[in-house]
Design a protein around this motif. Structure first.
Motif, PDB file in Angstrom:
ATOM      1  N   ASP A  71      36.489  -5.269 -11.659  1.00 25.57           N
ATOM      2  CA  ASP A  71      37.452  -6.163 -12.299  1.00 25.57           C
ATOM      3  C   ASP A  71      37.045  -7.595 -11.945  1.00 25.57           C
ATOM      4  O   ASP A  71      35.999  -7.799 -11.323  1.00 25.57           O
ATOM      5  CB  ASP A  71      38.893  -5.874 -11.843  1.00 25.57           C
ATOM      6  CG  ASP A  71      39.061  -5.955 -10.345  1.00 25.57           C
ATOM      7  OD1 ASP A  71      38.102  -6.372  -9.642  1.00 25.57           O
ATOM      8  OD2 ASP A  71      40.145  -5.613  -9.839  1.00 25.57           O
ATOM      9  N   THR A  72      37.855  -8.557 -12.352  1.00 25.79           N
ATOM     10  CA  THR A  72      37.519  -9.943 -11.997  1.00 25.79           C
ATOM     11  C   THR A  72      38.759 -10.642 -11.446  1.00 25.79           C
ATOM     12  O   THR A  72      39.893 -10.197 -11.656  1.00 25.79           O
ATOM     13  CB  THR A  72      37.020 -10.744 -13.225  1.00 25.79           C
ATOM     14  OG1 THR A  72      38.063 -10.772 -14.198  1.00 25.79           O
ATOM     15  CG2 THR A  72      35.767 -10.144 -13.811  1.00 25.79           C
ATOM     16  N   GLU A  73      38.478 -11.734 -10.743  1.00 28.41           N
ATOM     17  CA  GLU A  73      39.557 -12.500 -10.127  1.00 28.41           C
ATOM     18  C   GLU A  73      39.242 -13.970 -10.352  1.00 28.41           C
ATOM     19  O   GLU A  73      38.115 -14.399 -10.058  1.00 28.41           O
ATOM     20  CB  GLU A  73      39.550 -12.193  -8.623  1.00 28.41           C
ATOM     21  CG  GLU A  73      40.798 -12.585  -7.896  1.00 28.41           C
ATOM     22  CD  GLU A  73      40.711 -12.158  -6.437  1.00 28.41           C
ATOM     23  OE1 GLU A  73      41.730 -11.721  -5.904  1.00 28.41           O
ATOM     24  OE2 GLU A  73      39.634 -12.268  -5.823  1.00 28.41           O
ATOM     25  N   GLU A  74      40.196 -14.730 -10.874  1.00 28.32           N
ATOM     26  CA  GLU A  74      39.897 -16.139 -11.144  1.00 28.32           C
ATOM     27  C   GLU A  74      39.955 -16.951  -9.854  1.00 28.32           C
ATOM     28  O   GLU A  74      40.905 -16.815  -9.081  1.00 28.32           O
ATOM     29  CB  GLU A  74      40.887 -16.712 -12.165  1.00 28.32           C
ATOM     30  CG  GLU A  74      40.422 -18.075 -12.661  1.00 28.32           C
ATOM     31  CD  GLU A  74      41.325 -18.651 -13.743  1.00 28.32           C
ATOM     32  OE1 GLU A  74      41.139 -18.263 -14.905  1.00 28.32           O
ATOM     33  OE2 GLU A  74      42.202 -19.468 -13.409  1.00 28.32           O
ATOM     34  N   ARG A  75      38.942 -17.780  -9.672  1.00 27.48           N
ATOM     35  CA  ARG A  75      38.911 -18.652  -8.490  1.00 27.48           C
ATOM     36  C   ARG A  75      38.471 -20.061  -8.883  1.00 27.48           C
ATOM     37  O   ARG A  75      37.771 -20.252  -9.878  1.00 27.48           O
ATOM     38  CB  ARG A  75      37.945 -18.095  -7.434  1.00 27.48           C
ATOM     39  CG  ARG A  75      38.465 -16.820  -6.771  1.00 27.48           C
ATOM     40  CD  ARG A  75      37.669 -16.503  -5.533  1.00 27.48           C
ATOM     41  NE  ARG A  75      37.618 -17.666  -4.645  1.00 27.48           N
ATOM     42  CZ  ARG A  75      36.721 -17.827  -3.673  1.00 27.48           C
ATOM     43  NH1 ARG A  75      35.803 -16.920  -3.477  1.00 27.48           N
ATOM     44  NH2 ARG A  75      36.742 -18.896  -2.913  1.00 27.48           N
ATOM     45  N   THR A  76      38.888 -21.018  -8.084  1.00 28.57           N
ATOM     46  CA  THR A  76      38.560 -22.421  -8.347  1.00 28.57           C
ATOM     47  C   THR A  76      37.971 -23.052  -7.087  1.00 28.57           C
ATOM     48  O   THR A  76      38.425 -22.776  -5.984  1.00 28.57           O
ATOM     49  CB  THR A  76      39.829 -23.184  -8.784  1.00 28.57           C
ATOM     50  OG1 THR A  76      40.281 -22.623 -10.019  1.00 28.57           O
ATOM     51  CG2 THR A  76      39.558 -24.661  -9.001  1.00 28.57           C
ATOM     52  N   TRP A  77      36.941 -23.872  -7.285  1.00 28.00           N
ATOM     53  CA  TRP A  77      36.289 -24.567  -6.167  1.00 28.00           C
ATOM     54  C   TRP A  77      36.287 -26.065  -6.423  1.00 28.00           C
ATOM     55  O   TRP A  77      36.034 -26.501  -7.548  1.00 28.00           O
ATOM     56  CB  TRP A  77      34.824 -24.125  -6.019  1.00 28.00           C
ATOM     57  CG  TRP A  77      34.632 -22.696  -5.682  1.00 28.00           C
ATOM     58  CD1 TRP A  77      34.438 -22.157  -4.442  1.00 28.00           C
ATOM     59  CD2 TRP A  77      34.579 -21.596  -6.603  1.00 28.00           C
ATOM     60  NE1 TRP A  77      34.285 -20.802  -4.539  1.00 28.00           N
ATOM     61  CE2 TRP A  77      34.369 -20.420  -5.849  1.00 28.00           C
ATOM     62  CE3 TRP A  77      34.707 -21.490  -7.992  1.00 28.00           C
ATOM     63  CZ2 TRP A  77      34.266 -19.163  -6.425  1.00 28.00           C
ATOM     64  CZ3 TRP A  77      34.614 -20.237  -8.580  1.00 28.00           C
ATOM     65  CH2 TRP A  77      34.394 -19.083  -7.797  1.00 28.00           C
ATOM     66  N   ARG A  78      36.494 -26.801  -5.403  1.00 23.25           N
ATOM     67  CA  ARG A  78      36.359 -28.261  -5.510  1.00 23.25           C
ATOM     68  C   ARG A  78      34.871 -28.608  -5.520  1.00 23.25           C
ATOM     69  O   ARG A  78      34.105 -28.139  -4.670  1.00 23.25           O
ATOM     70  CB  ARG A  78      37.047 -28.913  -4.291  1.00 23.25           C
ATOM     71  CG  ARG A  78      36.814 -30.401  -4.151  1.00 23.25           C
ATOM     72  CD  ARG A  78      37.699 -31.205  -5.079  1.00 23.25           C
ATOM     73  NE  ARG A  78      37.232 -32.578  -5.164  1.00 23.25           N
ATOM     74  CZ  ARG A  78      37.508 -33.534  -4.296  1.00 23.25           C
ATOM     75  NH1 ARG A  78      38.306 -33.260  -3.266  1.00 23.25           N
ATOM     76  NH2 ARG A  78      37.033 -34.756  -4.438  1.00 23.25           N
ATOM     77  N   ALA A  91      36.008 -19.996 -12.254  1.00 28.91           N
ATOM     78  CA  ALA A  91      35.292 -18.847 -12.810  1.00 28.91           C
ATOM     79  C   ALA A  91      36.071 -17.583 -12.524  1.00 28.91           C
ATOM     80  O   ALA A  91      36.813 -17.518 -11.541  1.00 28.91           O
ATOM     81  CB  ALA A  91      33.900 -18.744 -12.191  1.00 28.91           C
ATOM     82  N   ARG A  92      35.907 -16.585 -13.406  1.00 27.60           N
ATOM     83  CA  ARG A  92      36.426 -15.280 -13.032  1.00 27.60           C
ATOM     84  C   ARG A  92      35.300 -14.597 -12.266  1.00 27.60           C
ATOM     85  O   ARG A  92      34.183 -14.451 -12.774  1.00 27.60           O
ATOM     86  CB  ARG A  92      36.910 -14.477 -14.236  1.00 27.60           C
ATOM     87  CG  ARG A  92      35.933 -14.399 -15.375  1.00 27.60           C
ATOM     88  CD  ARG A  92      36.534 -13.705 -16.594  1.00 27.60           C
ATOM     89  NE  ARG A  92      35.444 -13.383 -17.518  1.00 27.60           N
ATOM     90  CZ  ARG A  92      35.024 -12.130 -17.778  1.00 27.60           C
ATOM     91  NH1 ARG A  92      35.617 -11.086 -17.238  1.00 27.60           N
ATOM     92  NH2 ARG A  92      34.021 -11.923 -18.605  1.00 27.60           N
ATOM     93  N   VAL A  93      35.583 -14.271 -11.025  1.00 30.65           N
ATOM     94  CA  VAL A  93      34.549 -13.712 -10.159  1.00 30.65           C
ATOM     95  C   VAL A  93      34.670 -12.195 -10.181  1.00 30.65           C
ATOM     96  O   VAL A  93      35.744 -11.659  -9.905  1.00 30.65           O
ATOM     97  CB  VAL A  93      34.693 -14.233  -8.712  1.00 30.65           C
ATOM     98  CG1 VAL A  93      33.589 -13.676  -7.824  1.00 30.65           C
ATOM     99  CG2 VAL A  93      34.663 -15.750  -8.691  1.00 30.65           C
ATOM    100  N   PRO A  94      33.583 -11.508 -10.506  1.00 29.54           N
ATOM    101  CA  PRO A  94      33.677 -10.053 -10.569  1.00 29.54           C
ATOM    102  C   PRO A  94      33.789  -9.409  -9.185  1.00 29.54           C
ATOM    103  O   PRO A  94      33.266  -9.938  -8.208  1.00 29.54           O
ATOM    104  CB  PRO A  94      32.347  -9.637 -11.227  1.00 29.54           C
ATOM    105  CG  PRO A  94      31.540 -10.856 -11.398  1.00 29.54           C
ATOM    106  CD  PRO A  94      32.267 -12.027 -10.857  1.00 29.54           C
ATOM    107  N   ARG A  95      34.503  -8.319  -9.148  1.00 28.42           N
ATOM    108  CA  ARG A  95      34.440  -7.435  -7.988  1.00 28.42           C
ATOM    109  C   ARG A  95      33.650  -6.216  -8.453  1.00 28.42           C
ATOM    110  O   ARG A  95      33.940  -5.657  -9.514  1.00 28.42           O
ATOM    111  CB  ARG A  95      35.842  -7.027  -7.551  1.00 28.42           C
ATOM    112  CG  ARG A  95      36.645  -8.217  -7.010  1.00 28.42           C
ATOM    113  CD  ARG A  95      37.812  -7.792  -6.162  1.00 28.42           C
ATOM    114  NE  ARG A  95      38.710  -6.882  -6.866  1.00 28.42           N
ATOM    115  CZ  ARG A  95      39.575  -6.085  -6.235  1.00 28.42           C
ATOM    116  NH1 ARG A  95      39.650  -6.090  -4.916  1.00 28.42           N
ATOM    117  NH2 ARG A  95      40.367  -5.292  -6.928  1.00 28.42           N
ATOM    118  N   CYS A  96      32.647  -5.882  -7.701  1.00 28.91           N
ATOM    119  CA  CYS A  96      31.832  -4.756  -8.134  1.00 28.91           C
ATOM    120  C   CYS A  96      32.177  -3.515  -7.314  1.00 28.91           C
ATOM    121  O   CYS A  96      32.728  -3.613  -6.224  1.00 28.91           O
ATOM    122  CB  CYS A  96      30.346  -5.101  -8.043  1.00 28.91           C
ATOM    123  SG  CYS A  96      29.758  -5.270  -6.370  1.00 28.91           S
TER     124      CYS A  96
END
Ligand SMILES: [Zn+2]
Length: 441
Positions: A71-78, A91-96
């Motif tokens: 699945d994916t999880e949205e994350r934000t970085w400065r 980005a939506r970061v995938p979990r594998c």
């Protein structure tokens, strides 16, 4: 026909070019690319939206085996500012799903796991932090200083874990006063590489035990340390004998001169009770004649003609400096004996006491003629740390002070984008030969 501004096709092409440009500027490679940009000029904010090509298999962050996306999880970085606008990557970061390790979030190429900053932002922060107080760096980067400290701690710890101390042969030890002059940190320096190896809270002989453990954890050999430069405190000498038994000890000449400077001042303070002309002359006697201002020089001339005990103590101190201009160890040894006799004959208690200390440490004082070591490099590091501390009005914790000391003086290499490599680092000179103009504390 050439496109015109109101042609919708033109705008679409322009937007596509921008995302390609940002993909390239961020150094993104397939399967990652910039999908959209949202610019909010009123909010001074640029959002860069990143996505990956659907159907990509990502390596498991533990074993590296390619795995299907769970699945994916949205994350934000400065990210680093885009001109004066704060830039964020989302980005939506995938979990594998790894057969062996279960469901894991994959690593993204622009940030380290667990950080809320991109690597480029961290590289910029690491470049700025050693050059200014942390609250100023925090203002400049528009971030909370505790978050920046976390970045600093991470990179310093990570880099120090990889430091190789197997070639360390000559060390210098000194202490620096911590918060409000009460807490201390002790600095251990590689005298050949001219860099900070280890900093520890506290002072005294146990700090050398802690240093030995750290040295050995980094592939170093305590028995292989051949030379050490110390102040004349009993504590460091004791620690050295105990934990670095093969090291010859050189008592740092700056500390020896400081001891004599304090003795001269003790003579002055006592004498000033009967000789008021000595009041407020402390700095005149602390300096070398060549460093005095014209008016101080006139004052010194008058005082020296006034048959003062302080002037005699001062002359003994100046004479002592000639020790470091003797040709070799043998000449110096004879010179030192004569100076001690002369000082004892002076009847000046504080000077006699200082001479006795020097006599007790004679071999260490004279070792300079073989080792050429002085704590000059430590003084250099120390003054940078003191300056950083003064500007920051102290650090809230000893850990922060120690991390800053490593940032300033340990010549650490950080696993960060090349932004860092372009930054000039502070450098120190080590004096291995007699200084042509003698330096006083
Ligand atoms: Zn795995």
């Amino acid at each position: 026909m050439a496109p015109v501004a109101h042609d919708p096709g033109f705008k679409e092409n322009e937007a596509m070019d921008m995302t390609t440009l940002f993909t390239m500027a961020l150094g993104l490679q397939a399967p990652w690319q910039v999908k959209d940009l949202q610019f909010n000029p009123e909010g001074h904010r640029l959002d860069i939206l990143i996505d990956f090509t659907p159907g990509t298999d990502f390596p498991c962050p533990v074993c590296g085996q390619p795995c299907k996306t769970h699945d994916t999880e949205e994350r934000t970085w400065r990210h680093m500012d885009f001109f004066q606008h704060a830039a964020y990557l989302t980005a939506r970061v995938p979990r594998c799903k790894c057969d062996q390790h279960g469901v894991k979030q994959v690593n993204v190429p622009w940030a380290r796991p667990g950080s809320g900053f991109t690597l480029m932002f961290e590289a910029l922060a690491m470049m700025i932090m050693p050059t200014m107080p942390m609250n100023a760096a925090a203002r400049l980067l528009r971030e909370h200083d505790t978050r920046l400290w976390r970045v600093a701690h991470h990179y310093v710890d990570d880099s120090r874990a990889k430091v190789d101390m197997s070639k360390v042969k000559e060390i210098g030890v000194d202490e620096t006063a911590g918060k409000r002059g009460q807490d201390y940190i002790t600095l251990m320096v590689d005298m050949v590489e001219r860099k900070l190896l280890f900093a520890v809270e506290d002072k005294g002989h146990e700090t050398l035990k802690a240093f030995k453990a750290d040295l050995e954890a980094h592939g170093g050999d305590a028995d292989g340390i051949k030379e050490a430069s110390l102040d004349m405190s009993q504590a460091f000498a004791k620690g050295l004998r105990e934990y670095f038994p093969n090291a010859y000890l050189t008592f740092d000449r700056f500390h020896v001169m400081k001891l004599l400077g304090e003795a001269v001042d003790a003579v002055r303070r006592k004498e000033a009770k009967e000789r008021p002309e000595l009041k407020k002359t402390r700095y005149i006697w602390l300096k070398n004649p060549s460093n005095l201002t014209a008016s101080q020089e006139r004052r010194l001339d008058t005082l020296e003609g006034a048959n003062l005990l302080t002037a005699e103590a001062y002359r003994l101190k100046l004479t002592f400096q000639d020790l470091y201009y003797q040709c070799d160890h043998m000449d110096a040894s004879q010179f030192l004996d004569e100076w001690i006799d002369m000082t004892e004959a002076s009847g000046l208690e504080p000077m006699i006491k200082a001479a006795a200390t020097i006599r007790d440490h004679k071999e260490g004082v004279l070792r300079w003629f073989k080792s050429g070591l002085t704590n000059g490099i430590l003084e250099g590091i120390n003054s940078l740390i003191q300056a950083a501390k003064a500007k920051a009005r102290g650090y809230r914790t000893a850990r922060n002070l120690i991390t800053m000391a490593y940032l300033i003086a340990a010549k650490l290499k950080f696993d960060l984008p090349t932004l860092w490599e372009t930054v000039p680092r502070p450098t120190f000179r080590v004096t291995k030969r007699p200084l042509r103009s003698p330096v006083l504390a």
